[in-house]
Write an enzyme that holds these catalytic residues in place. Sequence first.
Site, mmCIF file in Angstrom:
data_model
loop_
_atom_site.group_PDB
_atom_site.id
_atom_site.type_symbol
_atom_site.label_atom_id
_atom_site.label_comp_id
_atom_site.label_asym_id
_atom_site.label_seq_id
_atom_site.Cartn_x
_atom_site.Cartn_y
_atom_site.Cartn_z
ATOM 1 N N GLY A 151 51.042 44.530 -54.638
ATOM 2 C CA GLY A 151 52.460 43.827 -54.991
ATOM 3 C C GLY A 151 52.718 44.516 -55.932
ATOM 4 O O GLY A 151 51.931 43.875 -57.451
ATOM 5 N N CYS A 152 53.519 44.378 -55.917
ATOM 6 C CA CYS A 152 54.849 44.545 -57.622
ATOM 7 C C CYS A 152 55.314 43.480 -58.230
ATOM 8 O O CYS A 152 54.604 43.190 -59.405
ATOM 9 C CB CYS A 152 56.333 44.750 -56.700
ATOM 10 N N TYR A 153 55.703 42.322 -57.633
ATOM 11 C CA TYR A 153 55.358 41.139 -58.026
ATOM 12 C C TYR A 153 53.782 40.612 -58.518
ATOM 13 O O TYR A 153 53.813 39.712 -59.731
ATOM 14 C CB TYR A 153 56.505 39.962 -57.051
ATOM 15 N N GLN A 321 59.259 45.676 -65.500
ATOM 16 C CA GLN A 321 58.349 47.045 -64.568
ATOM 17 C C GLN A 321 59.207 47.797 -63.679
ATOM 18 O O GLN A 321 60.393 46.906 -63.403
ATOM 19 C CB GLN A 321 57.204 46.468 -64.487
#
Length: 355
Positions: A151-153, A321
């Site tokens: 996941g991004c987080y 990011q």
Amino acid sequence: MLQAAIIGGTGYTGVELIRLLSSHPKVTIKWLTSRTEAGKPVASIFPSLRGISDLTYSDLGEGTLEALTSCDVVFFATPHGVAMQQAEALVAAGVKVIDLAADFRLQSLQSFEQWYKHKHACPELLKQAVYGLPEISREAIKTAKVIGNPGCYPTTAILGLKPIIEAQNDKGEAVIEPRIIIDAKSGVSGAGRQAKLNLNYAETTDNFNAYGVTGHRHLPEIEQGVHELLQSKYTHNIRFVPHLVPMIRGMFTTIHLSLTDAGCDLDLQQIYEQAYQNEKFIDILPAGEFPDTRSVRASNRLRIAVHQDNDTKSATILVVQDNLVKGAAGQAVQCMNVMFGFDESLGLNHVPVVP
């Protein structure tokens, strides 16, 4: 040339995959699917790809799975629960699977079913899946059949914590207190390409809000990363709160740590620089400099700043990011490069877009 397929090519991560793979010198996109846009040229949905891609969307229906087995790698840029319905047949046919959703991220079936409200369709294949964070799992990725793209987080949190967790393990004594606070913000694209009232322009513009305050499904992924992937010798109580900010793409994660006396003896700037000195996509900023989201926009780069304050026995790790690139599609391509023995940066050397 590597033959690739993208399942779910109309979402934001799907179109990022098309953008990145279209410029990859070793890959040809053979199949591109969409349930809602089947039969339409990709450029009619995304004009930015006009002259770049002449692909037409296909439906993931009867006969398509058989066609997918002729590919070398299949990317699933689909909602949670889709990839696990197809992955076993693809793997059995020798196809590599990279899932950008959550089907292969969490090794705990209980946690997966609790947070994603699905009963896992292939728990035995899940056991073989590799968490696709190359800076940590590179060797395992090389031989993986299935990748659970992070996941991004969790990407920002786990990579932001990696050097200090490793330093703590190496030192043999606690260098940070058990409590870790992760304060994270994401652009609206992180919620996906969907028509929801809370995501429309009038609701998100000139607004800033927290969500998932009582619990968020990326928390168990971050906990798994710290306690199992990084193999922390200590149990950490992690508090994670995400926020939605009025921008399209970008992610800024601030990690707050309390240092022990042993932690104050460390030079965290040096530790972070040494930990990532050979990682092309991770940039540790010089002491006293701090990142912003546009410095990584549209690139696969992740930038980290470290602030250590021994007077208050605290440390702040700041991580940025692009949530759609290093936080999703770019990381998936990075994993593909590792899996097939390509240079890891192939197709990913995009300069951040400023302004």
